[in-house]
Design a protein around this motif. Structure first.
Motif, short mmCIF file in Angstrom:
data_model
loop_
_atom_site.label_atom_id
_atom_site.label_comp_id
_atom_site.label_asym_id
_atom_site.label_seq_id
_atom_site.Cartn_x
_atom_site.Cartn_y
_atom_site.Cartn_z
N ASP A 101 3.57 1.61 18.13
CA ASP A 101 2.81 1.09 19.14
C ASP A 101 1.77 2.07 19.69
O ASP A 101 0.72 1.91 20.08
CB ASP A 101 3.71 0.34 20.37
CG ASP A 101 3.01 -0.35 21.40
OD1 ASP A 101 2.26 -1.38 21.22
OD2 ASP A 101 3.09 0.21 22.53
N PHE A 102 2.39 3.24 19.77
CA PHE A 102 1.74 4.63 20.46
C PHE A 102 0.51 4.70 19.47
O PHE A 102 -0.73 5.08 20.14
CB PHE A 102 2.59 5.84 20.64
CG PHE A 102 1.96 6.97 21.20
CD1 PHE A 102 1.10 6.79 22.21
CD2 PHE A 102 2.02 8.08 20.57
CE1 PHE A 102 0.40 7.61 22.92
CE2 PHE A 102 1.35 9.17 20.97
CZ PHE A 102 0.65 9.15 22.16
N GLN A 104 -1.05 2.53 17.49
CA GLN A 104 -1.91 1.56 17.64
C GLN A 104 -2.73 1.69 19.10
O GLN A 104 -4.24 1.44 19.02
CB GLN A 104 -1.23 0.30 17.73
CG GLN A 104 -2.18 -1.01 17.58
CD GLN A 104 -2.86 -1.27 16.17
OE1 GLN A 104 -2.62 -0.38 15.37
NE2 GLN A 104 -3.71 -2.08 16.28
N ALA A 105 -1.98 2.19 19.85
CA ALA A 105 -2.86 2.51 21.20
C ALA A 105 -3.93 3.53 21.07
O ALA A 105 -5.12 3.30 21.56
CB ALA A 105 -2.01 2.73 22.31
N LYS A 106 -3.64 4.51 20.47
CA LYS A 106 -4.53 5.60 20.28
C LYS A 106 -5.65 5.27 19.40
O LYS A 106 -6.85 5.41 19.68
CB LYS A 106 -3.90 6.94 19.53
CG LYS A 106 -2.96 7.42 20.45
CD LYS A 106 -2.61 9.04 20.14
CE LYS A 106 -1.82 8.82 18.73
NZ LYS A 106 -1.20 10.21 18.20
N LYS A 108 -6.93 2.08 18.88
CA LYS A 108 -7.80 1.26 19.75
C LYS A 108 -8.79 1.93 20.58
O LYS A 108 -9.62 1.70 20.87
CB LYS A 108 -6.75 0.13 20.41
CG LYS A 108 -6.20 -0.90 19.60
CD LYS A 108 -5.63 -1.99 20.47
CE LYS A 108 -4.98 -3.22 19.54
NZ LYS A 108 -4.10 -4.19 20.48
N LEU A 109 -8.21 2.80 21.40
CA LEU A 109 -8.78 3.61 22.42
C LEU A 109 -10.00 4.30 21.79
O LEU A 109 -11.08 4.40 22.12
CB LEU A 109 -7.94 4.75 23.08
CG LEU A 109 -8.42 5.61 24.00
CD1 LEU A 109 -9.31 4.82 25.11
CD2 LEU A 109 -7.74 6.78 24.49
#
Length: 610
Positions: A101-102, A104-106, A108-109
């Motif tokens: 999840d981390f 994926q967040a990076k 997307k950012l």
């Protein structure tokens, strides 16, 4: 709620209070239904009554709800006991999901910011190309190149108020922190970052009435704290160093503070208004000035960082544009010291030179891009031409072989007919012999003509090649020596340093006279080789880059070069990894390593050939 009892109700509905079904009864009929009052309206005119007639039903419902809660608790308890047996596996899965999840967040950012992956430097230097502050509107933000640690360790940024000095300072620190946190950064491909043990920042005004701190005092407090902890692995960012006190004393103190940080070996970026610090950038080694560009015509900043040039004081020009009396402005200019005039004149000259260099660089880059495009088109056209020539030769050869095969078949048929007639004791008539002799003569004549065919002559030469013969390899246009016969139609040919496996269709045997000419041509070709000492693969697709790399190695091995440079860039690392794997497999490569930091670093590989 309907029928004869409806008149006693405020509303003909059934509602719920405290998880029990009740009806809204008018105040004056509160005792009409008996039972229990659970609530009343805000006005007090309505009571929510649980009639005596449904008390047992509500009680039964509450018992069932309690049993349901107990059953839910029992089921959850059993599931918890079952899950406890897999507790370690569940923990690992939860940790893996958190990590994914981390990531994926990076990702997307990074996509949202159009960010790129920077390279890591090993010498506490960073180079941010087209760096953009991530919190400014992408449509409005101005990108700047910010570099520190390679040519200089200290940058002094000067320029007008609201010109972008502080934002530039924050951009450098924030992008460095993002990279050290494992994030992609909003900068162009090819950027690199360092790894600092601490990034110290004194940015902004922190006045405090309660602590009796002025602007100057708050800055000094921060700088004192930084001085206690700074090391040669640190990055120091200070906004308006020495500000908030007497200009002369503040400038002297700022110079002394900078000298202290420089002795510690830290990397430093500071902003200032003091003109004395402009000279500091010239008087100290590995120190440079920078400024934020200001458009005199529009009286507005452009937010572009100019490396190597201190900010010019625009007070007089702005005053004139705003309509101040000319005699007042002229009087102010006369009051300026000669030192200040010299500095401003030097800044003007630097601005002119920088503008000229930038324009020439853009023109040269455009010409270089056009030359590369033209080179690629010519190479593609040459490849297509060679392919077409080879196809034409193959077609002509097949046609010649087909004619010979037909004629031989016809000759075999004539001989077979004559033999058959002789076996049967038949007398061969004179006219038949004459006819057969005529056909033989005609066939011999045609075969003689075919023998003169250049393609058949080449074919004949190919089939009579021996080890040690000089041959020309058609696909490469180079002359070599046959070193081994691998099969009926396959040979090993040595071309200088390389050995190729070729078929007899791809070689021509050379006569004795041709051998000497070929030797002279080969020597001349090696002397006048146009093989380049470097290959640029940047901007190419992976497959295209690998094909060009293989073709380039053929060229350099024939040319006799001993050291070449492969420029693959940094980017995602796919081409760089492909180049490394190719070099590792290539038996002609002696050593290879990344280029020095000032010659491309991990964006280029230097290769030494055997």
């Amino acid at each position: 709620t309907k029928g004869k009892y409806g008149q006693y109700l405020s509303e003909q509905i059934v509602t719920i209070r405290d998880d029990r079904y009740v009806i809204p009864v008018k105040q004056e009929y509160r005792y009409k239904f008996g039972g229990v009052v659970h609530d009343q309206s805000a006005s007090g005119q309505t009571l929510f009554v649980e009639p005596a007639a449904i008390l047992p039903l509500n009680n039964r419902l509450q018992n069932l709800l309690a049993e349901e809660r107990q059953e839910i608790h029992r089921v959850l308890h059993e599931l918890s006991l079952d899950a406890r047996e897999e507790m370690e596996a569940i923990k690992r899965v939860a940790a893996a999901l958190s990590e994914l999840d981390f990531l994926q967040a990076k990702a997307k950012l990074a996509k949202q910011m159009r960010a790129s992956q920077p390279a890591l430097s090993a010498d506490q230097s960073f180079k941010l190309l087209g760096a953009r502050h991530p919190l400014i509107d992408p449509d409005k933000v101005v990108a700047n190149d910010i570099a520190l640690g390679q040519d200089f360790d200290t940058i002094l940024i000067t320029g007008p108020n609201t010109g972008g000095k502080t934002i530039t300072l924050k951009t450098a620190g924030l992008l460095q922190l993002m990279a050290q946190s494992g994030l992609f950064i909003p900068a162009n491909e090819g950027s690199s970052v360092a790894v600092f043990d601490q990034i110290f920042a004194d940015i902004g005004d922190e006045q405090s009435i309660e602590q009796s701190l002025s602007t100057f005092s708050s800055h000094i407090n921060d700088i004192v704290a930084i001085m206690k902890r700074v090391s040669d692995q640190s990055l120091v960012l200070i906004d308006e160093i020495g500000a908030g006190t007497d200009p002369e004393e503040g400038a002297r103190l700022a110079i002394s503070i900078l000298d202290f940080f420089r002795k510690k070996g830290a990397k430093i970026i500071v902003t200032t208004h003091y003109p004395e610090l402009k000279l500091y950038g010239y008087n100290r080694e590995r120190t440079t000035n920078a400024s934020m560009e200001f458009d005199i015509k529009t009286l507005s900043p452009t937010y572009r960082l100019q490396m190597g040039i201190p900010g010019h004081s625009n007070a007089f020009a702005i005053a004139r544009r705003l309509g101040m009396r000319e005699d007042v402005v002229a009087g102010a200019e006369k009051l300026m010291s000669s030192d200040d005039s010299d500095i401003n004149h030097m800044i003007d000259e630097l601005n002119k030179q920088t503008k000229l260099v930038t324009e020439n660089k853009q023109k040269l880059q455009t010409s270089l891009d056009r030359a590369k495009q033209l080179e690629k088109k010519l190479q593609d056209a040459l490849d297509i031409y060679n392919q077409r020539v080879q196809k034409q030769l193959d077609f002509a050869l097949d046609r010649a072989n087909e004619i010979v095969a037909k004629k031989r078949k016809k000759a075999d048929k004539i001989i077979a007919e004559l033999e058959e007639a002789r076996k049967e004791g038949m007398q061969v008539k004179t006219n038949q012999l004459m006819d057969a002799k005529g056909e033989f003569n005609q066939l011999a004549k045609q075969e003689a003509n075919l023998a003169k065919n250049k393609i058949l002559q080449k074919e004949k030469k190919r089939h009579h090649v021996q080890v040690g013969d000089k041959v020309k390899v058609l696909s490469y246009g180079q002359t070599g020596t046959v070193t081994k016969q691998l099969g009926e139609h396959d040979y090993e040919v040595s071309l200088g340093r390389i050995k190729l496996k070729v078929t007899d269709r791809d070689i021509d045997k050379l006569a004795a006279g041709q051998k000497q000419q070929a030797q002279r041509r080969a020597t001349s070709a090696s002397r006048s080789s146009r093989a380049r000492s470097s290959l640029d693969l940047r901007g190419q697709r992976y497959e295209e880059a690998m094909v060009n790399l293989d073709r380039y190695f053929d060229t350099i091995l024939l040319s006799g070069l001993s050291t070449v440079t492969i420029i693959h860039g940094i980017g995602t690392g796919a081409i760089r990894q492909g180049v490394q794997q190719y070099l590792k497999r290539n038996k002609h490569v002696k050593t290879y390593s990344y280029a020095p930091a000032n010659e491309g670093g991990t964006g280029a590989t230097i290769v030494t050939l055997k």
